[in-house]
Design an enzyme around this catalytic site. Structure first.
Site, PDB file in Angstrom:
ATOM      1  N   GLU A   1       1.142  -1.233  -0.190  1.00 11.10           N
ATOM      2  CA  GLU A   1      -0.136  -0.063   0.063  1.00 11.10           C
ATOM      3  C   GLU A   1       0.819   1.366  -0.004  1.00 11.10           C
ATOM      4  OE1 GLU A   1      -3.078  -0.256  -0.352  1.00 11.10           O
ATOM      5  OE2 GLU A   1      -3.545  -2.402   0.275  1.00 11.10           O
TER       6      GLU A   1
ATOM      7  N   CYS B   1      -3.595   8.205   3.727  1.00  9.81           N
ATOM      8  CA  CYS B   1      -3.358   7.678   2.249  1.00  9.81           C
ATOM      9  C   CYS B   1      -4.560   7.753   1.350  1.00  9.81           C
ATOM     10  CB  CYS B   1      -2.913   6.330   2.307  1.00  9.81           C
ATOM     11  SG  CYS B   1      -4.067   5.157   3.211  1.00  9.81           S
TER      12      CYS B   1
HETATM   13  P1  NAP Z   1       8.060   5.177   4.702  1.00  2.99           P
HETATM   14  O1  NAP Z   1       9.067   6.130   4.986  1.00  2.99           O
HETATM   15  O2  NAP Z   1       8.204   4.088   3.353  1.00  2.99           O
HETATM   16  O3  NAP Z   1       8.131   4.248   6.155  1.00  2.99           O
HETATM   17  C1  NAP Z   1       6.976   2.987   6.040  1.00  2.99           C
HETATM   18  C2  NAP Z   1       7.651   1.809   7.003  1.00  2.99           C
HETATM   19  O4  NAP Z   1       8.796   1.271   6.397  1.00  2.99           O
HETATM   20  C3  NAP Z   1       8.243   2.605   8.128  1.00  2.99           C
HETATM   21  O5  NAP Z   1       7.997   1.452   9.184  1.00  2.99           O
HETATM   22  C4  NAP Z   1       9.567   2.424   7.989  1.00  2.99           C
HETATM   23  O6  NAP Z   1      10.347   2.139   9.251  1.00  2.99           O
HETATM   24  C5  NAP Z   1       9.838   1.390   7.116  1.00  2.99           C
HETATM   25  N1  NAP Z   1      11.213   1.347   6.284  1.00  2.99           N
HETATM   26  C6  NAP Z   1      11.777   2.258   5.951  1.00  2.99           C
HETATM   27  N2  NAP Z   1      12.899   1.918   5.248  1.00  2.99           N
HETATM   28  C7  NAP Z   1      12.915   0.789   5.027  1.00  2.99           C
HETATM   29  C8  NAP Z   1      13.461  -0.372   4.612  1.00  2.99           C
HETATM   30  N3  NAP Z   1      14.538   0.058   3.798  1.00  2.99           N
HETATM   31  N4  NAP Z   1      13.124  -1.739   4.475  1.00  2.99           N
HETATM   32  C9  NAP Z   1      12.038  -2.155   5.340  1.00  2.99           C
HETATM   33  N5  NAP Z   1      11.070  -1.102   5.954  1.00  2.99           N
HETATM   34  C10 NAP Z   1      11.611   0.289   5.692  1.00  2.99           C
HETATM   35  O7  NAP Z   1       6.739   5.566   4.715  1.00  2.99           O
HETATM   36  P2  NAP Z   1       6.093   6.800   5.845  1.00  2.99           P
HETATM   37  O8  NAP Z   1       6.914   8.072   5.502  1.00  2.99           O
HETATM   38  O9  NAP Z   1       6.077   6.264   7.294  1.00  2.99           O
HETATM   39  O10 NAP Z   1       4.455   6.933   5.473  1.00  2.99           O
HETATM   40  C11 NAP Z   1       4.004   7.952   4.790  1.00  2.99           C
HETATM   41  C12 NAP Z   1       3.542   7.215   3.095  1.00  2.99           C
HETATM   42  O11 NAP Z   1       2.852   6.007   3.486  1.00  2.99           O
HETATM   43  C13 NAP Z   1       2.545   8.164   2.462  1.00  2.99           C
HETATM   44  O12 NAP Z   1       3.134   8.270   1.207  1.00  2.99           O
HETATM   45  C14 NAP Z   1       1.395   7.414   2.395  1.00  2.99           C
HETATM   46  O13 NAP Z   1       0.716   7.773   1.212  1.00  2.99           O
HETATM   47  C15 NAP Z   1       1.755   5.858   2.496  1.00  2.99           C
HETATM   48  N6  NAP Z   1       0.646   5.390   3.293  1.00  2.99           N
HETATM   49  C16 NAP Z   1      -0.046   4.662   2.450  1.00  2.99           C
HETATM   50  C17 NAP Z   1      -1.400   3.943   3.058  1.00  2.99           C
HETATM   51  C18 NAP Z   1      -2.166   3.070   2.226  1.00  2.99           C
HETATM   52  O14 NAP Z   1      -2.853   2.149   2.579  1.00  2.99           O
HETATM   53  N7  NAP Z   1      -2.022   2.817   0.931  1.00  2.99           N
HETATM   54  C19 NAP Z   1      -1.576   4.139   4.277  1.00  2.99           C
HETATM   55  C20 NAP Z   1      -0.895   4.971   5.044  1.00  2.99           C
HETATM   56  C21 NAP Z   1       0.166   5.753   4.520  1.00  2.99           C
HETATM   57  P3  NAP Z   1      10.876   3.851  10.025  1.00  2.99           P
HETATM   58  O15 NAP Z   1       9.840   4.406  10.520  1.00  2.99           O
HETATM   59  O16 NAP Z   1      11.736   3.215  11.182  1.00  2.99           O
HETATM   60  O17 NAP Z   1      11.786   4.320   9.136  1.00  2.99           O
END
Ligand code: NAP
Length: 520
Positions: A257, A296
């Protein structure tokens, strides 16, 4: 020094060996707690979940697993006040926004508990009817689904520390698959507390639910062929996950997602003072401001007939003008903060980028915050942008500003409007506003191709509809293309992800025994 939150793996609470990351109050800037996963024995953690948790869950019937979900929901309900306090402190949310996350999670669990109870004593799922493979039906084929013999790893985003866990855990546990959750670091406290309450209450078998807070380093390396991974977060991290050898070589099933540039479309043929315009304006303003636009599913693009561009801008602006922003502890505040100062900077940067191709039609940025220091608090005021050139100004279809920001754009005719809607390249949800049932249905049919959900708002459902951005467990959540290509929820369809499908070819009496064993 703030408290270091423990991880729960291999059936016991374990703290990381490093200094950890400090979680902050995004309004006051104060340190709250720390999280750390340094030094955890990850192979042992995954093996314990797979072997001990998986075995215990698979031994239960669907109705027994459904009871577990109901028990988890009851534990969470009993501790709800603590979750509201943590969400205010760590996510900067006002009560209504906390409810979307906390109560939304409990509601989803309860809903799956009901659906699971109706599955009765089955342990596997019969998929369709048997089909004949030989003369007189002497040899037949029957598809069944059995729980995958692995672990479900959830890597979650910062914006839904409660709902993001439970909307995934409910179908996983009901399917008989143990869960390991890694919450986003910025808001991990709420997830950790909820898991702690559930573990301490002893309502789940050992190994059924584990939590790892802090760095994600090494998590994907633990995945084995029968495991699944469900990721929610940015498109960039999604690309990293997808390219991991667990997925490319071992076919670990993944659900992604990612981000989404959702839209709202007002159909042609409505006057400026029509119900359709009023409903659109109210919904756009609500979507921009609920959880400070950190959903999102939030509306990012608003498509209206050219002639209504100015009046819709005014109508949305009038709604946004009522939004008071600041410290969520102050009763006068309607919209709290973003989850961190880093997110605040990211929103301002995205806004600057969009402003190179748009202008601000409503700009709250000059307004004072209530009870919050603008130099510290991650509070962002709502901004409605507009462009008269939605074809040439491509950024509005591409950049997801994860805050209280949306862009209004005009279309020439319906075909143009639909074309613009599809330029999101795959979105979680679009909403359509109008009154004519036939026109609404035709537009929905067209937009379904690139949207995981199409939400239709007509005057007869004005007070009843569930909201453009609210994810209901009854409906699919997930969208094609840019949105990640995932599919969650949608009732019992969600169980497919946690099962393996197999075609059993046998004599009818064996298939009959198979059907009966499902109810053993
Ligand atoms: P993110 O930076 O991609 O982080 C998401 C998760 O991935 C966090 O738990 C993060 O851990 C982890 N992570 C980071 N780097 C990683 C790696 N190399 N390998 C494995 N895991 C890793 O996203 P975010 O900034 O938290 O979230 C915002 C985004 O999520 C927005 O773009 C939004 O659109 C999207 N979103 C989508 C939905 C949906 O249902 N489609 C719902 C909510 C949000 P850390 O926090 O420890 O870095």
């Amino acid at each position: 020094m703030t408290e270091l939150l423990a991880n729960h793996v291999a059936g016991r609470w374990q703290t990381g060996q490093g200094p950890g990351s400090t979680l902050l109050d995004p309004v006051l800037g104060a340190p709250l707690v720390r999280v750390d996963a340094t030094g955890l024995d990850l192979p042992a953690a995954f093996a314990f979940a797979r072997e001990t948790g998986g075995k215990a869950l698979r031994a239960l019937s669907h109705a027994q697993r459904a009871k577990l979900l109901a028990d988890v929901a009851a534990v969470l309900q009993a501790n709800r006040d603590a979750y509201y306090a943590i969400s205010t402190a760590n996510s900067g949310t006002v009560k209504n926004d906390t409810a979307v996350d906390v109560d939304g999670g409990i509601y989803t669990l309860s809903q799956y508990a009901k659906w699971g109870a109706a599955l009765g004593n089955d342990r596997h799922l019969i998929d369709g009817s048997a089909v004949v493979l030989a003369k007189d039906g002497a040899f037949q084929s029957q598809h069944i689904q059995v729980p995958t013999r692995g672990v479900a790893l959830f890597i979650n985003a910062f914006n839904f520390p409660s709902w993001g866990l439970w909307e995934k855990a409910a179908p996983a546990l009901l399917s008989g698959v143990p869960v390991i959750v890694k919450p986003a670091t910025a808001t991990a406290w709420l997830t950790q507390r909820m898991v702690k309450d559930v573990i301490d209450a002893g309502v789940l078998p050992p190994g059924a639910l584990s939590i790892i807070c802090g760095s994600s380093a090494g998590l994907m390396d633990q995945l084995q062929p029968m495991d699944v991974v469900s990721f929610t977060g940015s498109a960039d991290t999604a690309a990293t996950i997808r390219s991991h050898t667990a997925i490319t070589r071992h076919s670990v099933r993944s659900n992604i997602e990612a981000d989404s540039v959702n839209c709202a479309l007002l159909l042609p043929g409505h006057a400026a003072d029509s119900d359709a315009v009023a409903l659109l304006a109210r919904e756009v303003a609500r979507e921009m401001t609920v959880k400070s636009g950190q959903k999102c599913t939030a509306i990012r693009r608003v498509l209206v007939p050219q002639a209504l561009y100015d009046s819709v801008a005014q109508a949305i602006g009038a709604q946004l003008a009522k939004t008071t922003v600041g410290n969520p502890r102050n009763e006068a505040v309607r919209m709290g903060s973003l989850v961190s100062r880093a997110q605040y900077d990211s929103v301002q940067q995205g806004l600057r980028q969009l402003l190179t191709q748009t202008s601000a039609l409503h700009d709250g940025r000059a307004n004072a915050l209530i009870d919050a220091d603008p130099a510290i608090a991650a509070c962002a005021q709502p901004v409605l942008l507009g462009t008269q050139d939605p074809d040439g100004h491509a950024l509005v279809h591409d950049i997801e500003v994860f805050g209280p920001v949306a862009t209004l754009m005009p279309y020439r005719d319906l075909e143009h409007g639909l074309t613009l809607a599809h330029r999101g390249q795959g979105s979680l949800v679009c909403s359509i506003y109008g009154d004519d049932a036939s026109a609404l249905a035709t537009a929905a049919n067209d937009l379904a191709a690139s949207h995981g959900r199409v939400h239709i708002v007509s005057p007869d459902v004005a007070k009843l509809h569930s909201g453009h951005g609210n994810v209901m467990p009854q409906s699919q959540h997930g969208g094609p293309g840019r949105a990640g290509g995932g599919a969650e929820l949608g009732g019992l369809r969600a169980l497919d992800f946690y099962h393996r499908k197999s075609a059993i070819q046998a004599a009818p009496r064996v298939l009959q025994a198979l059907n009966q064993s499902a109810e053993a």
